[in-house]
Design an enzyme around this catalytic site. Structure first.
Site, short mmCIF file in Angstrom:
data_model
loop_
_atom_site.label_atom_id
_atom_site.label_comp_id
_atom_site.label_asym_id
_atom_site.label_seq_id
_atom_site.Cartn_x
_atom_site.Cartn_y
_atom_site.Cartn_z
CB SER A 157 44.06 28.53 43.39
OG SER A 157 42.91 28.37 42.58
CG HIS A 183 40.97 30.65 44.45
ND1 HIS A 183 41.91 30.80 43.45
CD2 HIS A 183 41.10 31.74 45.26
CE1 HIS A 183 42.56 31.94 43.64
NE2 HIS A 183 42.09 32.52 44.73
CG ASP A 279 43.88 35.78 44.74
OD1 ASP A 279 44.09 36.95 45.13
OD2 ASP A 279 43.07 35.01 45.32
#
Length: 338
Positions: A157, A183, A279
Site C-alpha cells: 500500500s 491499493h 491488509d
C-alpha cells in the site's frame, strides 16, 4: 503456455471475428479453422486443440449431433455459438461447456466479452457432461502436473509504488509469474503499468479476468477490482472482479493471498511491502500454513511499517528483509525449488 483453440464455422466473416477475439486474449490462440464437421475431426486428431468454438448451424451435421459423437471420443471443452437463443438447452445437454449468442452486427463488444468469459470458464473445467454421462477432459491432469507450480505474490500500500520497482528490477524473464495487488485507485493502474514497463525488463500488464499466468509476467490488480488466483488447465489464471471491500480495501491483498492459499501453495512466495493498515496479514498467514515461503519488508526500509508489521506480529512472516534484498531472497528460494 497458451490454450489452443479450434474454430468450426462455415462463415468466413464470423471466423475472422472469433480469430481476432481469441488471438487478442492473453493465454489463448487459434490453432486451426474448419468449415465442416469432417474437416474438424481431422484437425482435432492432428492438432489436439484444448478447446473448440462451434457454430451450432453446421452444414451436413447439426451442432448437437456433432457434439454427441465428438465428446465420447475426444472430450474437450466446446463453446457453442448461434443466433438462436432457444438452442442453449439442447447444446448444453449435448455436451457444450458454454453457450454464446452470436452478434447481430450491433453487439460486437458484448459478444467479445461473453466469448472471453466463456473461454476463461471453459479453461478451468476438469470434466464435461454429454447426455447425462460425465467425461474427464483429455490431458487436463497431465498438463497441470507438468506445469511449473511456482508463483510469486506481492502486496502493498503506502509507499509500495516506489518499493515495487526496486523488487522487480531484480527479476528477469525466467522468473515465475508474479501477481501484484497494491491499493491503487481506479484509473491509475494502467499508468502505473506503463511506468513499470519502462523500469524493468518484464512483461507487465493490468489484470484481466480469465488471463493466463505465464513465465516472466507481472500482473497488476486493477483499481476497484479484487484479483484472485485460480487453477486453470495449464497452470494458473487470474480472476478480476468487482466486490465488497476486504480488510478495508478493493483491491485487497488478503483477497489475492487467500485465493492462492486455497491452491497447492508449497511452491509459492508471498511478499508484503510497505503499507498502512493490516491488509494481507491474514492471507499471508494462510499461505504460510499452506507451505508458502513468506517475506515481509522490514521496518527500517518501509515508508509505513503497518501491513508488514501486522503480518509479522501474526506469525505470517517467515523472513523479514530489507527492500533492496527482497529480490535476492526470492531468487534464492526459487533456486532451492529447481
Amino acid at each position: 503456455m497458451k490454450r489452443r483453440i479450434l474454430i468450426l464455422d462455415d462463415s468466413p466473416l464470423y471466423t475472422q471475428l472469433v480469430k481476432s477475439i481469441v488471438n487478442g486474449t492473453d493465454g489463448f490462440e487459434i490453432c486451426g479453422c474448419a468449415t465442416d464437421p469432417y474437416e474438424a475431426v481431422t484437425l482435432i486428431e492432428k492438432l489436439k486443440p484444448d478447446m473448440l468454438i462451434l457454430d451450432v448451424e453446421l452444414p451436413v451435421l447439426g451442432g448437437a449431433k456433432f457434439l454427441r459423437k465428438l465428446i465420447p471420443q475426444y472430450a474437450i471443452p466446446v463453446i457453442a455459438c448461434t443466433t438462436h437463443k432457444g438452442m442453449a438447452s439442447t447444446m448444453l445437454t449435448a455436451g457444450a461447456a458454454d453457450f454464446v449468442l452470436k452478434p447481430d452486427g450491433s453487439a460486437i463488444e458484448e459478444f467479445r466479452g461473453a466469448l472471453r468469459s466463456a473461454m476463461a470458464n471453459a479453461a478451468n473445467l476438469r470434466e464435461i457432461t454429454c447426455e447425462g454421462k460425465v467425461y474427464k477432459l483429455r490431458r487436463t491432469a497431465e498438463k497441470i502436473a507438468a506445469a511449473d507450480r511456482r508463483l510469486i505474490l506481492i502486496g502493498g500500500s503506502a509507499g509500495s509504488t516506489e518499493a515495487l520497482p526496486v523488487v522487480l528490477k531484480g527479476f528477469d524473464s525466467s522468473m515465475p509469474p508474479t501477481a501484484v495487488t497494491l491499493h491503487l485507485p481506479p484509473g491509475y493502474t494502467s499508468l502505473f503499468v506503463e511506468r513499470l514497463k519502462k523500469e524493468c525488463s518484464l512483461k507487465v500488464c493490468q489484470a484481466v479476468d480469465g488471463m493466463a499466468l505465464e513465465k516472466g509476467m507481472v500482473v497488476i490488480a486493477e483499481g476497484a477490482k479484487h484479483m484472485r488466483i485460480v487453477q486453470s488447465v495449464t497452470g494458473y489464471a487470474i480472476s478480476s472482479k468487482e466486490g465488497e471491500k476486504i480488510s478495508g480495501h478493493c483491491p485487497s491483498v488478503d483477497a489475492l493471498f487467500t485465493s492462492a492459499a486455497e491452491l497447492r501453495a508449497d511452491r509459492f512466495i508471498a511478499v508484503l511491502l510497505t503499507g498502512m493498515g493490516y491488509d494481507g496479514a491474514d492471507g499471508m498467514l494462510k499461505l504460510r500454513k499452506a507451505g508458502a515461503y513468506t517475506i515481509g519488508q522490514d521496518e527500517k526500509t518501509s515508508m509505513v511499517y503497518g501491513m508488514p508489521r501486522a503480518a509479522f506480529e501474526a506469525g505470517a512472516v517467515e523472513k523479514q528483509s530489507a527492500l533492496g534484498s527482497i529480490s535476492f531472497n526470492v531468487r534464492k528460494k526459487l533456486g532451492e525449488w529447481k
